[in-house]
Design a protein around this motif. Sequence first.
Motif, PDB file in Angstrom:
ATOM      1  N   LYS A   1       9.662  24.147  53.742  1.00 22.73           N
ATOM      2  CA  LYS A   1      10.085  25.086  54.563  1.00 22.73           C
ATOM      3  C   LYS A   1       9.242  26.518  54.186  1.00 22.73           C
ATOM      4  CE  LYS A   1      14.691  23.538  55.707  1.00 22.73           C
ATOM      5  NZ  LYS A   1      16.201  23.787  55.602  1.00 22.73           N
ATOM      6  N   GLU A   2       9.227  26.791  52.606  1.00 19.02           N
ATOM      7  CA  GLU A   2       8.701  27.891  52.311  1.00 19.02           C
ATOM      8  C   GLU A   2       7.122  27.712  51.878  1.00 19.02           C
ATOM      9  OE1 GLU A   2      10.319  30.525  52.172  1.00 19.02           O
ATOM     10  OE2 GLU A   2      12.164  29.282  52.858  1.00 19.02           O
ATOM     11  N   ALA A   3       6.209  26.597  52.558  1.00 21.52           N
ATOM     12  CA  ALA A   3       4.977  26.305  52.172  1.00 21.52           C
ATOM     13  C   ALA A   3       4.580  25.446  53.264  1.00 21.52           C
ATOM     14  CB  ALA A   3       4.991  25.565  50.941  1.00 21.52           C
ATOM     15  N   ILE A   4       4.571  26.330  54.563  1.00 22.06           N
ATOM     16  CA  ILE A   4       3.958  25.745  55.811  1.00 22.06           C
ATOM     17  C   ILE A   4       2.645  26.856  55.861  1.00 22.06           C
ATOM     18  CG2 ILE A   4       4.298  25.026  58.023  1.00 22.06           C
ATOM     19  CD1 ILE A   4       7.101  24.810  57.391  1.00 22.06           C
ATOM     20  N   TYR A   5       1.622  26.161  56.034  1.00 19.36           N
ATOM     21  CA  TYR A   5       0.425  27.034  56.257  1.00 19.36           C
ATOM     22  C   TYR A   5      -0.306  26.841  57.438  1.00 19.36           C
ATOM     23  CZ  TYR A   5       1.520  27.949  51.162  1.00 19.36           C
ATOM     24  OH  TYR A   5       2.034  28.130  50.294  1.00 19.36           O
ATOM     25  N   THR A   6      -1.126  27.699  57.954  1.00 15.47           N
ATOM     26  CA  THR A   6      -2.273  27.404  59.133  1.00 15.47           C
ATOM     27  C   THR A   6      -3.393  28.391  58.893  1.00 15.47           C
ATOM     28  OG1 THR A   6      -2.420  26.853  61.398  1.00 15.47           O
ATOM     29  CG2 THR A   6      -1.010  28.860  60.563  1.00 15.47           C
TER      30      THR A   6
ATOM     31  N   VAL B   1       0.095  37.092  57.880  1.00 16.60           N
ATOM     32  CA  VAL B   1      -1.197  36.639  57.285  1.00 16.60           C
ATOM     33  C   VAL B   1      -0.753  36.865  55.810  1.00 16.60           C
ATOM     34  CG1 VAL B   1      -3.387  37.872  57.130  1.00 16.60           C
ATOM     35  CG2 VAL B   1      -2.236  37.376  59.168  1.00 16.60           C
ATOM     36  N   LEU B   2      -1.486  36.168  54.813  1.00 14.13           N
ATOM     37  CA  LEU B   2      -1.295  35.996  53.619  1.00 14.13           C
ATOM     38  C   LEU B   2      -2.677  36.602  52.681  1.00 14.13           C
ATOM     39  CD1 LEU B   2       0.177  32.312  53.053  1.00 14.13           C
ATOM     40  CD2 LEU B   2       1.224  34.497  53.084  1.00 14.13           C
ATOM     41  N   PRO B   3      -2.630  36.906  51.604  1.00 15.24           N
ATOM     42  CA  PRO B   3      -3.895  37.387  50.808  1.00 15.24           C
ATOM     43  C   PRO B   3      -4.748  36.463  50.754  1.00 15.24           C
ATOM     44  CG  PRO B   3      -1.680  38.105  49.724  1.00 15.24           C
ATOM     45  CD  PRO B   3      -1.285  37.090  50.668  1.00 15.24           C
ATOM     46  N   LEU B   4      -5.956  36.732  50.653  1.00  9.75           N
ATOM     47  CA  LEU B   4      -7.274  35.695  50.105  1.00  9.75           C
ATOM     48  C   LEU B   4      -7.972  36.505  49.304  1.00  9.75           C
ATOM     49  CD1 LEU B   4      -8.113  33.497  53.325  1.00  9.75           C
ATOM     50  CD2 LEU B   4      -7.171  32.812  50.999  1.00  9.75           C
ATOM     51  N   TYR B   5      -9.229  35.843  48.931  1.00 10.05           N
ATOM     52  CA  TYR B   5     -10.093  36.239  48.057  1.00 10.05           C
ATOM     53  C   TYR B   5     -10.301  37.446  48.265  1.00 10.05           C
ATOM     54  CZ  TYR B   5     -10.547  31.077  46.859  1.00 10.05           C
ATOM     55  OH  TYR B   5     -10.369  30.010  46.523  1.00 10.05           O
ATOM     56  N   SER B   6     -10.726  38.075  49.432  1.00 13.26           N
ATOM     57  CA  SER B   6     -11.257  39.233  50.007  1.00 13.26           C
ATOM     58  C   SER B   6     -10.476  40.165  49.780  1.00 13.26           C
ATOM     59  CB  SER B   6     -11.870  39.128  51.432  1.00 13.26           C
ATOM     60  OG  SER B   6     -10.891  38.836  52.095  1.00 13.26           O
TER      61      SER B   6
ATOM     62  N   PHE C   1       0.454  21.365  55.938  1.00 13.35           N
ATOM     63  CA  PHE C   1      -0.625  22.315  56.497  1.00 13.35           C
ATOM     64  C   PHE C   1      -0.721  21.847  58.305  1.00 13.35           C
ATOM     65  CE2 PHE C   1      -1.829  21.167  52.373  1.00 13.35           C
ATOM     66  CZ  PHE C   1      -2.000  22.437  51.677  1.00 13.35           C
ATOM     67  N   ILE C   2      -0.694  23.078  59.253  1.00 10.20           N
ATOM     68  CA  ILE C   2      -1.000  22.621  60.353  1.00 10.20           C
ATOM     69  C   ILE C   2      -1.955  23.379  61.099  1.00 10.20           C
ATOM     70  CG2 ILE C   2       0.479  23.020  62.508  1.00 10.20           C
ATOM     71  CD1 ILE C   2       2.793  23.348  60.937  1.00 10.20           C
TER      72      ILE C   2
ATOM     73  N   ASP D   1      -4.812  30.751  55.510  1.00  7.71           N
ATOM     74  CA  ASP D   1      -4.315  32.236  55.255  1.00  7.71           C
ATOM     75  C   ASP D   1      -3.432  32.638  55.826  1.00  7.71           C
ATOM     76  OD1 ASP D   1      -5.759  32.043  57.642  1.00  7.71           O
ATOM     77  OD2 ASP D   1      -7.236  33.638  57.136  1.00  7.71           O
ATOM     78  N   VAL D   2      -2.465  31.758  56.506  1.00 11.64           N
ATOM     79  CA  VAL D   2      -1.061  32.391  57.506  1.00 11.64           C
ATOM     80  C   VAL D   2      -0.242  31.351  57.185  1.00 11.64           C
ATOM     81  CG1 VAL D   2      -0.331  32.545  59.666  1.00 11.64           C
ATOM     82  CG2 VAL D   2      -2.681  33.325  59.292  1.00 11.64           C
TER      83      VAL D   2
END
Length: 269
Positions: A162-167, A187-192, A98-99, A139-140
């Motif tokens: 490498k495949e699981a770095i998030y910000t 940008v990744l999906p979230l609850y909304s 997480f960054i 969410d990114v």
Amino acid sequence: MFPLEDRWRFFWLIVPLLWCCQRGQSELKVLVRLEDGQITEESLQADSERDCITLEFQKADGTFVTYLADFKQGVKIFRVLILGELERGQNQFQALCFITQLQNNEIIPSESMAKLRQKNPHTIRQAEETKRMETLQMDVSVNFTKALQLSSHVHNICAEAKEAIYTRQDDVRTWLERGIDGSMFEVLPLYSTLPAVPPCKLCPWDWKPCICSYRLGLEWIPCSLKYCKSRESSGRSTSYKCGIRSCQKSYSFHFYVTQKQLCLWDEET
């Protein structure tokens, strides 16, 4: 199936001797009590030349945690290495990174950290202040090959993830204003998002996407400097650095995974 103690041994073989701040570094070891009551040793290293601080510790279940504050780039990086559940088809370990932006007064400067010395190494330290838990919607996703723009330490710390770095999108907006290449972010999906993506702890299928949660606590960090006052012979009052203040800080990360199989710990929360 490997016994747990053998898996820990294997795990330590693949954990790099990280200590990203390699030159001119100083190290401080502190005993702290974790949330589950277990005692662990935190290792804190500071490098005033590269202007960074690294904190690492291992939890009782074998999870290995790294926190790095990169003052030059103004970012902090969390890396978590979690032992996998082999009986449920997971790998030996799972890595997350997480960054996010490093805020003012989160941790003391690297130069000050480099000067700290351990006076009573067998004392179990307890933070003087407990800070509010911070909830972060990660969410990114971040492209590993381009992430050096964020920090020169990313490739060292996040190599296993490498495949699981998030910000966060809030952080991305700030970085884009500074001229960072936006192509490294997705940008990744979230609850909304429609159709709705459920929390992993409510998802009944191991192979369906869901929103994973991971809670991480730093039990003892030198978060600020203490200043004392003295009076000169002329009568003028002056202040000087006379110690540190320690804090406990917890984070709750929420992020998208392509399958619940990548978030099995969420079943326990």
